[in-house]
Write a protein that holds these residues in place. Structure first.
Motif, short mmCIF file in Angstrom:
data_model
loop_
_atom_site.label_atom_id
_atom_site.label_comp_id
_atom_site.label_asym_id
_atom_site.label_seq_id
_atom_site.Cartn_x
_atom_site.Cartn_y
_atom_site.Cartn_z
N LYS A 1 24.33 58.42 16.92
CA LYS A 1 24.48 57.77 18.23
C LYS A 1 25.63 58.44 18.98
N PHE B 1 14.21 64.64 23.99
CA PHE B 1 14.62 64.76 22.59
C PHE B 1 13.96 65.92 21.86
N ILE C 1 20.91 63.07 13.02
CA ILE C 1 21.00 62.35 14.29
C ILE C 1 22.15 61.34 14.25
N GLU D 1 14.06 59.75 25.15
CA GLU D 1 12.99 60.31 24.32
C GLU D 1 12.35 61.52 24.97
N ILE E 1 22.25 65.35 18.47
CA ILE E 1 21.51 66.10 17.45
C ILE E 1 22.49 67.14 16.91
N GLY F 1 23.10 56.34 12.75
CA GLY F 1 22.19 57.47 12.88
C GLY F 1 21.36 57.65 11.63
N SER F 2 20.85 58.85 11.44
CA SER F 2 19.98 59.13 10.30
C SER F 2 20.77 59.14 9.00
N PHE G 1 19.56 55.40 22.20
CA PHE G 1 19.95 56.52 23.07
C PHE G 1 21.16 56.15 23.92
N ALA H 1 16.61 58.29 16.10
CA ALA H 1 17.24 58.18 17.41
C ALA H 1 16.93 56.81 18.05
N ARG H 2 15.71 56.38 17.90
CA ARG H 2 15.32 55.08 18.45
C ARG H 2 16.10 53.95 17.78
N VAL I 1 21.78 60.01 22.04
CA VAL I 1 22.13 60.41 20.67
C VAL I 1 22.57 61.86 20.65
#
Length: 447
Positions: free
Chosen positions: A200, A176, A198, A173, A156, A132-133, A152, A147-148, A154
């Motif tokens: 997965k 999202f 973010i 998406e 939040i 993730g982020s 997906f 997220a990409r 994902v």
């Protein structure tokens, strides 16, 4: 350390008082006006009223708690769980007033309380994390890019979150952006911090946590794992130890990872590293709880130890000399809440007209209530924790069903009938469940 003030209420306050007494320590209970008749107030050496019923005016009011410690001459504060237990500022204030905070250092609480920082810290320590982020994202555009990359669906999540607040699952998406805005708004309202990160979505996840104790002097030991996947809206209802899905190898790897993460923050006190385990038995760091957990009794039962005593000993500066603890036998805990499971678990406060807790070998009931006690609507609805210990999981399930049959609580609705049906579900008995199990579980209404 000679006198411990317990900055909490309910069963955990009474639980701490018991260990303190056995260690020769005096205790001070603090209470709100509606908790005047609790057992913690009765059994503590001293008790101080710190305000009216609302938590913000009593159990969360730091000046009132510090004043109570100064008036009674307490030299240590145990925060229990919830309320101020993971409040770094409270830990700092205790230090400033020469009060031993029975928990981690304030810096540790700050690091682990921010989920983005916690994830970065664990990743640097070699602990597996969910893709993730890298920490909190700046805006929805950066969030979508993360997220990409993760793929997906994902999750939040709120950086300062907990209890399911500020959390949404985006399947693609298209949804999202809407869910990102909703999660940020909810996080801001709940925590005063709208930052999001973010992750997965982990398929068929099991919620497994590792119980740790560190001495803040370079040693951390673990006490095995707890299975916490039976939960509703991210709130646990039943826990057990050990987990039905862990084998010795996976237990060792998860324990080693948890210890590595705790050592990275020079951990002192009792804490829990929580993991998600997917359908392939891969595990990922979720968060660290820098306090004693509600479900700590199941670990105590299978390791024959007192985790509150460990907290007190390391808070006094004692160095850990023993190693990791391997679970023996099996333990299950049912959280008994004052809720009506047949009405969507709606709260059921009120006066308890009759109360009888189960007894027998391997049966433990941690509770602060009694016949004649009025459960207030102000706080968490949990009124008891029923814990059993047996040689095997099957025998523990049988014993728990027997104990639940003996549990008499009249005057209000409780979750006892829910647990009775859950423990007889073939999927639960087989250990075939995940964190979404209760969404597939159907309660049968009473006739």
């Amino acid at each position: 350390m000679k006198k411990v003030l317990i900055a909490n209420r309910g069963e955990i306050a009474l639980r701490i008082i018991r260990t303190c007494r056995e260690m020769g320590l005096q205790t001070v209970a603090v209470y709100s006006t509606v908790d005047r008749d609790t057992l913690a107030v009765r059994f503590a050496d001293e008790a101080v009223c710190i305000g009216p019923a609302p938590s913000a005016q009593s159990y969360l009011k730091i000046p009132a708690i510090i004043a109570a410690a100064e008036v009674t001459g307490a030299d240590a504060i145990h925060p229990g769980y919830g309320f101020l237990s993971e409040n770094a500022e409270f830990a700092r204030i205790c230090d400033d007033h020469d009060l031993t905070f029975i928990g981690p250092k304030a810096e540790t609480i700050s690091k682990m309380g921010d989920k983005s920082v916690a994830k970065e810290t664990m990743q640097a320590a070699g602990v597996p994390v969910v893709p993730g982020s890298d920490g909190a994202v700046e805006d929805v555009t950066e969030g979508l890019a993360a997220a990409r990359e993760a793929g997906f669906p994902v999750m939040i999540k709120a950086s300062a979150g907990g209890g399911g607040k500020g959390m949404r699952m985006a399947r693609d998406e298209a949804e999202f952006e809407k869910l990102f805005v909703a999660a940020g708004t909810e996080a801001q309202n709940a925590f005063g911090d709208g930052r999001l990160y973010i992750e997965k979505f982990v398929e068929e996840p099991r919620h497994i946590e590792i119980q740790l104790v560190g001495d803040g002097q370079g040693t951390v030991v673990h006490f095995g794992e707890r299975e916490c996947s039976i939960q509703r809206r991210h709130q646990k209802l039943l826990e057990e130890a050990p987990s039905p899905i862990l084998d010795p190898d996976l237990r060792q790897r998860m324990g080693d990872a948890a210890i590595a993460g705790a050592l990275a923050v020079d951990y002192r006190g009792a804490g829990t590293v929580e993991f998600l385990v997917d359908k392939n038995r891969d595990f990922y760091f979720m968060e660290m709880n820098t306090r004693i957990q509600v479900e700590h009794p199941v670990t105590e039962e299978v390791t024959d130890t007192d985790l509150i005593e460990w907290q007190l000993r390391v808070a006094e500066g004692e160095k850990i000399t023993s190693g990791n603890h391997v679970p023996v036998g099996h333990s299950i805990e049912c959280r008994i809440n004052a809720e009506d499971p047949f009405r969507n678990f709606s709260p059921s406060p009120g006066k308890i007209t009759a109360f009888h807790s189960p007894k027998g070998r391997g049966v433990r009931c941690d509770t602060h209530v009694y016949a004649g006690y009025t459960v207030p609507p102000t706080y968490d609805s949990m009124i008891a924790k029923l814990i059993v210990r047996e040689t095997t999981r099957d025998r523990a399930i049988t014993k728990m069903l027997r104990a639940l049959d003996e549990f008499i609580i009249e005057g209000l609705k409780t979750t006892v009938p829910f647990h009775q049906q859950l423990l007889q579900d073939p999927r639960f008995v087989a250990g075939d469940f995940d964190t979404k199990f209760l969404e597939r579980f159907e309660l049968t209404p009473p006739e």
